[in-house]
Design a protein around this motif. Structure first.
Motif, mmCIF file in Angstrom:
data_model
loop_
_atom_site.group_PDB
_atom_site.id
_atom_site.type_symbol
_atom_site.label_atom_id
_atom_site.label_comp_id
_atom_site.label_asym_id
_atom_site.label_seq_id
_atom_site.Cartn_x
_atom_site.Cartn_y
_atom_site.Cartn_z
ATOM 1 N N SER A 115 5.832 51.847 -18.191
ATOM 2 C CA SER A 115 6.706 50.788 -17.699
ATOM 3 C C SER A 115 6.824 50.925 -16.182
ATOM 4 N N PRO A 116 6.305 49.933 -15.433
ATOM 5 C CA PRO A 116 5.578 48.757 -15.900
ATOM 6 C C PRO A 116 4.177 49.106 -16.370
ATOM 7 N N GLY A 117 3.485 48.123 -16.929
ATOM 8 C CA GLY A 117 2.166 48.351 -17.492
ATOM 9 C C GLY A 117 1.125 48.708 -16.436
ATOM 10 N N ILE A 118 0.055 49.378 -16.880
ATOM 11 C CA ILE A 118 -1.035 49.799 -15.997
ATOM 12 C C ILE A 118 -2.115 48.712 -15.996
ATOM 13 N N PRO A 119 -2.463 48.137 -14.843
ATOM 14 C CA PRO A 119 -3.516 47.124 -14.816
ATOM 15 C C PRO A 119 -4.896 47.733 -15.042
ATOM 16 N N LYS A 120 -5.855 46.881 -15.331
ATOM 17 C CA LYS A 120 -7.181 47.348 -15.734
ATOM 18 C C LYS A 120 -7.822 48.286 -14.712
ATOM 19 N N LYS A 121 -7.677 47.998 -13.432
ATOM 20 C CA LYS A 121 -8.396 48.785 -12.426
ATOM 21 C C LYS A 121 -7.937 50.240 -12.371
ATOM 22 N N ASP A 122 -6.769 50.547 -12.923
ATOM 23 C CA ASP A 122 -6.230 51.902 -12.859
ATOM 24 C C ASP A 122 -6.359 52.680 -14.161
ATOM 25 N N ARG A 123 -6.781 52.021 -15.219
ATOM 26 C CA ARG A 123 -6.667 52.638 -16.534
ATOM 27 C C ARG A 123 -7.635 53.801 -16.744
ATOM 28 N N ALA A 124 -8.814 53.749 -16.130
ATOM 29 C CA ALA A 124 -9.765 54.845 -16.319
ATOM 30 C C ALA A 124 -9.194 56.154 -15.774
#
Length: 420
Positions: free
Chosen positions: A178-187
């Motif tokens: 919280s808040p959510g993790i966007p795609k560019k950071d998930r790896a």
């Protein structure tokens, strides 16, 4: 369709930032905001090691990351090294300024050495790395660096798992942000989420579209008796918008016997299987056409022997009620439960009259409640509405190929093994 009285959060390992708000037969999902991504790690050449023994050749230098004399390093820092011409790191020693050694483990792929706990804020460390080069020589490098002060802006995180608890065979490892993790950071975040199972079973992570949760599961349900050990090593992980991970979270839990529930809207019956054998068939009443139950595979998320469903703030008068509920077992965030419904016993097995819940008799509700575990799967088929991804722990409501497509990192065929 609506909200109900709040219940305590069934959060795992440590306190979560969000609680399981008790709802019933309704839709109360929230859309969180996003956070941004992880910064890169610098790499620099550290000093070469020497030896006082004249009979031994001098050690060749290698490059250590983080760089020597670097400052402001995150407490999630891992130690890595590059041997000129190629080779393999054989030893990492990390000590704090007070001389205390830091425990850690090398990743199986040899890419870095991971401290077993977050480093301390505003602390100086010295890393000494040794390795064997393809040239047949021993290489060594040393780097002294300082970690950053504790940041003020942090994300919230959670782990839905309790150490020492026993769960059903469909219990996913659920990480929450919280808040959510966007795609560019998930790896980068996913690379710091470690899962190990005993007996070993391959697995993978899957991110919800909005990055608020990530699930870890195996290709099939967990083997009964499995031990699951989890570490979300997120303390201090830097995000590109200036936020940081808040804390490390960890848990070690057990998987119990196999217990599955299957509901068919066509017959309005629930069949219950324990360790693969049919043990009971129960009549049910599902959601009426205006408030249908969700079709899909869900898991029991929490259990309340007694609670209250309160929808008096719903705009539709037909959906406003205040009722005491026995033997409630949450299936979705939107408010679908298995629960005892003595008022519908006369139509159970014949007609759907609920607001989306799975109604059973008082006797059958008591029987089920006494046998289920959080993490037990239930599959509902043939209703007018499909289960929405993320409305509950929906890790099993997709094929394995669909599941691994949601990973931020490549997944080997059949699933990945542990990082260590």
């Amino acid at each position: 369709m609506g909200r109900f009285a709040r219940a305590g959060a069934m959060v795992g390992a440590l306190v979560l930032t969000a609680s399981l708000t008790l709802t019933g037969c309704g839709d109360d999902q929230k859309k969180p905001a996003f956070v941004a991504g992880v910064q890169g790690e610098p790499t620099a050449t550290a000093s070469a090691g020497t030896t006082d023994d004249p009979t031994q050749p001098a050690l060749s230098p290698l490059r250590v990351s983080p760089a020597d004399r670097s400052a402001g390093r995150p407490v999630s820092t891992e130690i890595s090294a590059h041997i000129p011409g190629g080779g393999k790191v054989s030893k990492v020693v990390l000590t704090a300024a007070n001389g205390k050694a830091v425990e850690g483990r090398m990743r199986r792929d040899g890419s870095s050495w991971v401290p077993s706990a977050p480093l301390k804020y505003a602390t100086r460390y010295t890393a000494t790395v040794s390795g064997a080069g393809t040239d047949g020589r021993t290489h060594q490098g040393t780097s002294t660096f300082t970690t950053m002060a504790k940041p003020k802006s942090m994300i919230g995180s959670g782990l839905y798992l309790f150490t020492g608890k026993t769960y059903g065979v469909a219990m996913p490892v659920v990480a929450e942000f919280s808040p959510g993790i966007p795609k560019k950071d998930r790896a980068a975040v996913q690379k710091r989420m470690f899962v190990q199972t005993d007996p070993p079973q391959p697995g993978a992570w899957h991110w919800l579209y909005n990055g608020t949760q990530a699930y870890y599961r195996a290709p099939e349900y967990w083997q009964p008796g499995t031990t699951i050990t989890v570490r979300l090593a997120l303390a201090g992980i830097p995000l590109s918008n200036g936020r940081y991970g808040n804390v490390d979270r960890s848990a070690t839990a057990k998987i119990g016997r196999s217990f599955e529930m299957k509901v068919d809207n066509a017959t309005k019956q629930m069949t219950v299987y324990e360790n693969g054998s049919l043990v009971r068939t129960l009549p049910v009443s599902l959601g009426k056409k205006s408030t249908p139950s969700s079709s899909g595979t869900m898991v029991v998320m929490e259990k309340k022997e007694q609670t209250v469903f309160d929808t008096r703030d719903e705009p539709d008068p037909d959906n406003q009620y205040l009722v005491e509920i026995d033997f409630a077992q949450r299936l979705t965030w939107g408010g679908e439960y298995i629960h005892a419904a003595p008022w519908s016993e006369g139509v159970q097995g014949r007609r759907n009259v609920s607001h989306g819940c799975v109604n059973v008799s008082m006797a059958n509700g008591r029987w089920l409640f006494g046998r289920t575990l959080v993490g037990d799967p239930i599959t509902v088929r043939g209703t007018e509405r499909k289960l929405v991804p993320g409305n509950g722990w929906t890790a099993w409501n997709m094929s394995w190929s669909e599941f691994v497509a949601g990973s931020a990192l490549p997944v080997p065929a059949g699933g990945a093994g542990p990082a260590f």
